[in-house]
Design a protein around this motif. Structure first.
Motif, mmCIF file in Angstrom:
data_model
loop_
_atom_site.group_PDB
_atom_site.id
_atom_site.type_symbol
_atom_site.label_atom_id
_atom_site.label_comp_id
_atom_site.label_asym_id
_atom_site.label_seq_id
_atom_site.Cartn_x
_atom_site.Cartn_y
_atom_site.Cartn_z
ATOM 1 N N ASP A 84 -10.052 -5.872 -11.070
ATOM 2 C CA ASP A 84 -9.596 -7.002 -11.673
ATOM 3 C C ASP A 84 -8.010 -7.014 -12.001
ATOM 4 O OD1 ASP A 84 -11.805 -8.307 -11.137
ATOM 5 O OD2 ASP A 84 -12.472 -8.706 -13.294
ATOM 6 N N ASP A 101 -11.224 -13.192 -6.713
ATOM 7 C CA ASP A 101 -11.262 -11.924 -6.870
ATOM 8 C C ASP A 101 -11.339 -11.444 -5.270
ATOM 9 O OD1 ASP A 101 -12.736 -9.317 -6.934
ATOM 10 O OD2 ASP A 101 -13.238 -9.776 -9.014
ATOM 11 N N LYS A 143 -10.372 -15.006 -14.781
ATOM 12 C CA LYS A 143 -10.235 -13.479 -14.994
ATOM 13 C C LYS A 143 -8.875 -13.263 -15.632
ATOM 14 C CE LYS A 143 -13.894 -11.901 -11.994
ATOM 15 N NZ LYS A 143 -14.357 -10.621 -11.464
ATOM 16 N N ALA A 194 -12.068 -11.221 -18.580
ATOM 17 C CA ALA A 194 -12.389 -12.520 -18.012
ATOM 18 C C ALA A 194 -12.898 -13.487 -19.336
ATOM 19 C CB ALA A 194 -13.359 -12.853 -17.069
#
Length: 462
Positions: free
Chosen positions: A232, A421, A175, A312
């Motif tokens: 993210d 994540d 990511k 990502a």
């Protein structure tokens, strides 16, 4: 959405990927080595070592039901990668894929209708099912041995709940990327930044060179999951400003969500996302990020309306078919830099194979999925690219594209500090709830402190 069910037989599988018909021919396996034949469309034959499956006895003619969210075209290449296992063992893989997988899996489990194997996209979902239902069975020793041999220890940790190892890692997503146009960089004489400060300086220089043009584009709209691309951003900043140890304390709630270190991560992301001089290139003001579909946010890289876009590795699939994704192509990506020069923090996502049954054929299939043989077979069965995993014995030459090889090199770099994540590791009410909505509130006017306080207040007490 409809589900698709397809049984993998002992035959070659014709796969449809990226709109093109790809004849992916997988030959019968042998006791070792690699096949030399190639299909006319570029798919490569795969042979695997059949010896590891002899310990499971005579399982010829049995069937394993796999349930997943991986639909076509990716589903076709996934099924193609199972063919060597079927050739070795005679086990038929009954593959069912649905975009409603996450909601339906829990319904099926609670109704006593669980699949043999589920490909889980979130360690948090694994934890929920294990703790709430007790229906997932521990991984056999053969799987644990493979994961110990072929993966960095962190990946095994993500498949472990309360000290018991349940699920082997499958695919992996990197990511920590910034997408850009190589032509725009060449035209402006810009270089790939080495630190976060360099990245901010580059953004400011681009704006100065182009009459105040906004360098960054972003979007977090994603239907019921709106907000996740913003999480993210914050997660990457937590790794870069607080470090991996504090990151771990954050998602496990050893520190509160409104800890000052979390505020710093939000505000560092805000140096881009909340600055009207930085965003939202070609799309509107800061608040437009909340309503811009994540699938469309970076497309402006192709026509020059956007200069930089953080997303990502899987964002490559959002560009129009035929887009040249390469270092000298239309778009490419570089590692999201950090001011930490001694480590390389990398945010990742991925899928894990969990079993609800311990029949010999199910354990044999789990063993295959966790092996280097499968990793390389899957790479060969994906001739258009867009797939990678963290298996240390994945041969980069089997990956289809330059960009996939870059992702693999980041995943296996000895300096990479990989963390999953965080929103996928937090309780669902937070990670897929108030964190997502908090991002939207943050982008549309609320202060960082207001947002983190609200998220902290939502954290389950038990």
């Amino acid at each position: 959405m409809t589900s698709s069910r397809l049984s993998v037989k002992r035959r070659a599988l014709a796969a449809v990927a990226g709109g093109a018909s790809l004849a992916i021919v997988l030959t019968a396996c042998s006791s070792g080595g690699s096949g030399d034949d190639e299909s006319s469309s570029g798919g490569e034959a795969s042979s695997i070592d059949c010896a590891p499956y002899e310990e499971f006895g005579d399982i010829d003619g049995t069937k394993v039901h796999v349930y997943t969210s991986i639909v076509d075209p990716e589903g076709a290449t996934m099924q193609a990668s199972f063919e060597p296992f079927t050739e070795c063992t005679g086990v038929e893989i009954d593959y069912e894929a649905s975009r409603e997988f996450e909601a339906q899996l829990l319904v099926r489990v609670k109704a006593g209708n669980a699949p043999d194997i589920a490909f889980l996209p979130q360690p948090g979902l694994l934890q929920t099912i294990v703790r709430d239902t007790g229906t997932i069975v521990p991984a056999p020793e053969s799987v644990a041995k493979n994961v110990d041999e072929f993966f960095e220890p962190t990946w095994k940790d993500y498949g472990t709940v309360d000290g018991v190892f349940y699920a082997a890692p499958m695919d992996a997503n990197v990511k920590s990327y910034v997408w850009y146009s190589p032509a725009a960089f060449a035209d402006g004489g810009y270089e790939i930044p080495e630190t976060w400060d360099d990245l901010i300086a580059l953004s400011e220089q681009y704006s100065e060179d182009n009459d105040g043009a906004l360098p960054w584009c972003a979007g977090v709209e994603s239907g019921d999951a709106t907000g996740w691309p913003g999480t993210d951003w914050v997660e990457d900043m937590m790794l870069r400003t607080a470090g991996p140890d504090v990151y771990d304390q954050w998602y496990t709630h050893e520190i509160p969500f409104n800890d000052p270190q979390v505020v710093t991560a939000f505000d560092t992301a805000g140096e881009v996302l909340k600055d009207p001089a930085m965003v939202n290139a070609g799309l509107g003001g800061v608040d437009s990020i909340a309503t811009t579909p994540w699938t469309e946010a970076g497309i402006g890289l192709l026509d020059g309306t956007c200069f930089l876009h953080r997303a990502a590795n899987f964002y490559q699939t959002q560009f129009p078919e035929g887009t040249d994704v390469s270092e000298d192509g239309e778009v490419y990506a570089f590692y999201l830099p950090t001011n930490q020069t001694d480590i390389k923090p990398v945010e990742v996502g991925g899928t894990f194979a969990a079993a609800f049954n311990d029949r010999p054929e199910v354990q044999a299939f789990q063993t295959y999925i966790s092996s280097a043989d499968w990793a390389n077979a899957k790479a060969k069965a994906t001739p258009n690219g867009g797939w990678v995993n963290a298996n240390l014995q994945l041969d980069p030459e089997n990956l289809a594209t330059e960009f996939d090889r870059l992702s693999a090199s980041i995943l296996t770099d000895e300096n990479s500090i990989v963390r999953f994540d965080a929103s996928d590791l937090m309780p669902g009410a937070v990670g897929a709830g108030t964190f997502w909505t908090g991002i939207v509130n943050w982008l549309t006017g609320q202060s960082t402190q207001e947002v983190v306080d609200q998220i902290e207040a939502s954290w389950p007490t038990s």
